[in-house]
Design a protein around this motif. Structure first.
Motif, PDB file in Angstrom:
ATOM      1  N   GLY A  47     -46.352  22.203   6.415  1.00 26.55           N
ATOM      2  CA  GLY A  47     -47.040  23.127   5.520  1.00 26.55           C
ATOM      3  C   GLY A  47     -46.529  23.069   4.097  1.00 26.55           C
ATOM      4  O   GLY A  47     -46.812  23.955   3.296  1.00 26.55           O
ATOM      5  N   ILE A  48     -45.787  22.005   3.756  1.00 25.97           N
ATOM      6  CA  ILE A  48     -45.229  21.849   2.412  1.00 25.97           C
ATOM      7  C   ILE A  48     -46.251  21.145   1.527  1.00 25.97           C
ATOM      8  O   ILE A  48     -46.802  20.107   1.910  1.00 25.97           O
ATOM      9  CB  ILE A  48     -43.916  21.040   2.458  1.00 25.97           C
ATOM     10  CG1 ILE A  48     -42.891  21.772   3.332  1.00 25.97           C
ATOM     11  CG2 ILE A  48     -43.366  20.807   1.056  1.00 25.97           C
ATOM     12  CD1 ILE A  48     -41.661  20.939   3.668  1.00 25.97           C
ATOM     13  N   GLU A  49     -46.513  21.679   0.357  1.00 24.17           N
ATOM     14  CA  GLU A  49     -47.455  21.068  -0.585  1.00 24.17           C
ATOM     15  C   GLU A  49     -46.847  19.763  -1.105  1.00 24.17           C
ATOM     16  O   GLU A  49     -45.872  19.768  -1.845  1.00 24.17           O
ATOM     17  CB  GLU A  49     -47.736  22.016  -1.753  1.00 24.17           C
ATOM     18  CG  GLU A  49     -48.758  21.466  -2.732  1.00 24.17           C
ATOM     19  CD  GLU A  49     -48.999  22.408  -3.908  1.00 24.17           C
ATOM     20  OE1 GLU A  49     -49.793  22.040  -4.799  1.00 24.17           O
ATOM     21  OE2 GLU A  49     -48.386  23.503  -3.938  1.00 24.17           O
ATOM     22  N   HIS A  91     -41.814  27.668  -1.698  1.00 23.42           N
ATOM     23  CA  HIS A  91     -42.511  27.652  -2.990  1.00 23.42           C
ATOM     24  C   HIS A  91     -42.544  26.255  -3.620  1.00 23.42           C
ATOM     25  O   HIS A  91     -43.137  26.071  -4.691  1.00 23.42           O
ATOM     26  CB  HIS A  91     -41.827  28.617  -3.967  1.00 23.42           C
ATOM     27  CG  HIS A  91     -41.694  30.013  -3.442  1.00 23.42           C
ATOM     28  ND1 HIS A  91     -42.796  30.808  -3.148  1.00 23.42           N
ATOM     29  CD2 HIS A  91     -40.591  30.753  -3.136  1.00 23.42           C
ATOM     30  CE1 HIS A  91     -42.377  31.978  -2.693  1.00 23.42           C
ATOM     31  NE2 HIS A  91     -41.053  31.972  -2.677  1.00 23.42           N
ATOM     32  N   SER A  92     -41.934  25.297  -2.969  1.00 22.01           N
ATOM     33  CA  SER A  92     -41.798  23.961  -3.558  1.00 22.01           C
ATOM     34  C   SER A  92     -43.122  23.205  -3.588  1.00 22.01           C
ATOM     35  O   SER A  92     -43.972  23.341  -2.701  1.00 22.01           O
ATOM     36  CB  SER A  92     -40.771  23.135  -2.780  1.00 22.01           C
ATOM     37  OG  SER A  92     -39.490  23.717  -2.864  1.00 22.01           O
ATOM     38  N   ARG A  93     -43.244  22.388  -4.614  1.00 26.13           N
ATOM     39  CA  ARG A  93     -44.324  21.406  -4.719  1.00 26.13           C
ATOM     40  C   ARG A  93     -43.638  20.050  -4.784  1.00 26.13           C
ATOM     41  O   ARG A  93     -42.929  19.749  -5.747  1.00 26.13           O
ATOM     42  CB  ARG A  93     -45.141  21.659  -5.979  1.00 26.13           C
ATOM     43  CG  ARG A  93     -46.359  20.762  -6.136  1.00 26.13           C
ATOM     44  CD  ARG A  93     -46.993  21.031  -7.480  1.00 26.13           C
ATOM     45  NE  ARG A  93     -48.290  20.407  -7.620  1.00 26.13           N
ATOM     46  CZ  ARG A  93     -48.784  19.958  -8.768  1.00 26.13           C
ATOM     47  NH1 ARG A  93     -48.049  20.046  -9.884  1.00 26.13           N
ATOM     48  NH2 ARG A  93     -49.977  19.422  -8.825  1.00 26.13           N
ATOM     49  N   VAL A  94     -43.812  19.245  -3.756  1.00 22.89           N
ATOM     50  CA  VAL A  94     -43.045  18.013  -3.607  1.00 22.89           C
ATOM     51  C   VAL A  94     -43.906  16.808  -3.978  1.00 22.89           C
ATOM     52  O   VAL A  94     -45.062  16.692  -3.552  1.00 22.89           O
ATOM     53  CB  VAL A  94     -42.521  17.865  -2.170  1.00 22.89           C
ATOM     54  CG1 VAL A  94     -41.668  16.603  -2.044  1.00 22.89           C
ATOM     55  CG2 VAL A  94     -41.717  19.100  -1.773  1.00 22.89           C
ATOM     56  N   ILE A  95     -43.327  15.911  -4.763  1.00 21.07           N
ATOM     57  CA  ILE A  95     -44.001  14.676  -5.166  1.00 21.07           C
ATOM     58  C   ILE A  95     -43.112  13.515  -4.739  1.00 21.07           C
ATOM     59  O   ILE A  95     -41.922  13.479  -5.069  1.00 21.07           O
ATOM     60  CB  ILE A  95     -44.258  14.647  -6.677  1.00 21.07           C
ATOM     61  CG1 ILE A  95     -45.186  15.815  -7.064  1.00 21.07           C
ATOM     62  CG2 ILE A  95     -44.883  13.317  -7.104  1.00 21.07           C
ATOM     63  CD1 ILE A  95     -45.129  16.226  -8.496  1.00 21.07           C
TER      64      ILE A  95
END
Length: 279
Positions: A113-115, A88-92
């Motif tokens: 597949g990580i956002e 569920h992570s959104r990584v910046i």
């Protein structure tokens, strides 16, 4: 398939309080591996986790690899858990070099597949616009979710060799022009570039502020690079800044993902070995 690419400082500020936001500080300096941690401790984006690029985004260099080979898949799966990243992570990710280093993290995470997004302009833009800086040492809670890590976008040295016969892709060298031309090599033992490679310095993706050029400008410039119509495979010195060109192409609306991770630092070892055999 186009990938997520950039995020603005305002959008990052808006996302700070969202529970699924994970921020990675990827500052790294080739000639001083301790400086990244030092700069992080001086101040970083709130919630940002320090990333040791040399050890956490790379495996151990050997006589057969480049300077920053990919880590073992299970090791990187462990690392994702330590950063608290789950499905569920959104990584910046960010750095202070226009995304030149952070793009490596972006490339590695995106193929799981990580956002993932790169902060446009990095911490420099964040500070210049007056957003807050933290000096807290962020230690994330370990994630229970474990990714089945793979790196399908990497191109091996063998594929580079085979391409001399197959001619199925064009190599793009992301290093500065002088290093590409073999005029100023101070890092690797051999100067020059892989035969047939064209040069597109990653710095050409940026404007003077360290932010990316417009999509329109990048699209026009990258269409010139890709004028042959063949797929592009990117490389640099050690497989880090080449990811910046992949990022720029996707931001411009062009599909790209492939990186020769061994890059020139591996190819130079190959050349030295060949020279020793024939001498």
């Amino acid at each position: 398939m186009l990938l997520q690419t950039l995020i603005s400082v305002q959008a990052l500020n808006d996302a700070l309080e969202q529970e699924n936001t994970v921020i990675l500080d990827c500052r790294f300096y080739l000639v001083d591996h301790k400086k990244g941690r030092y700069e992080y401790e001086k101040g970083h984006v709130p919630k940002a986790i320090f990333v040791d690029v040399h050890h956490e985004l790379a495996g151990k260099e050997t006589e057969l690899t480049g300077r920053h080979p990919l880590p073992e898949q299970e090791d990187f799966a462990d690392q994702l858990q330590r950063w608290g990243i789950d499905q569920h992570s959104r990584v910046i990710v960010y750095d202070d070099m226009g995304g030149a280093i952070a793009a490596r993290a972006w490339w590695m995470l995106s193929q799981q597949g990580i956002e993932t997004y790169v902060l446009n302009g990095g911490i420099n833009a964040w500070q210049q616009q007056g957003f807050p800086i933290s000096m807290d040492n962020v230690i994330p809670e370990r994630s229970f979710y474990r990714y089945q890590v793979s790196f399908p976008w990497q191109i091996t040295e063998q594929k580079i060799v085979e391409n001399f016969e197959l001619d199925s892709f064009v190599l793009v060298d992301a290093r500065a022009k002088d290093r590409y031309q073999g005029e100023n090599e101070t890092i690797d033992p051999v100067a020059g570039h892989i035969p047939g490679a064209v040069n597109r310095p990653f710095s050409d993706n940026l404007i003077e502020t360290g932010e990316f050029k417009t999509k329109e400008d990048l699209l026009r410039e990258w269409n010139d690079v890709a004028s042959s119509g063949e797929p592009l495979v990117h490389y640099c010195g050690s497989g880090i800044t080449s990811c910046h060109n992949v990022l720029a192409m996707n931001y411009a609306g062009l599909s790209a993902s492939k990186v020769y991770v061994g890059s020139w630092s591996q190819w130079a070892k190959r050349m030295l070995k060949a020279a020793n055999i024939t001498s």
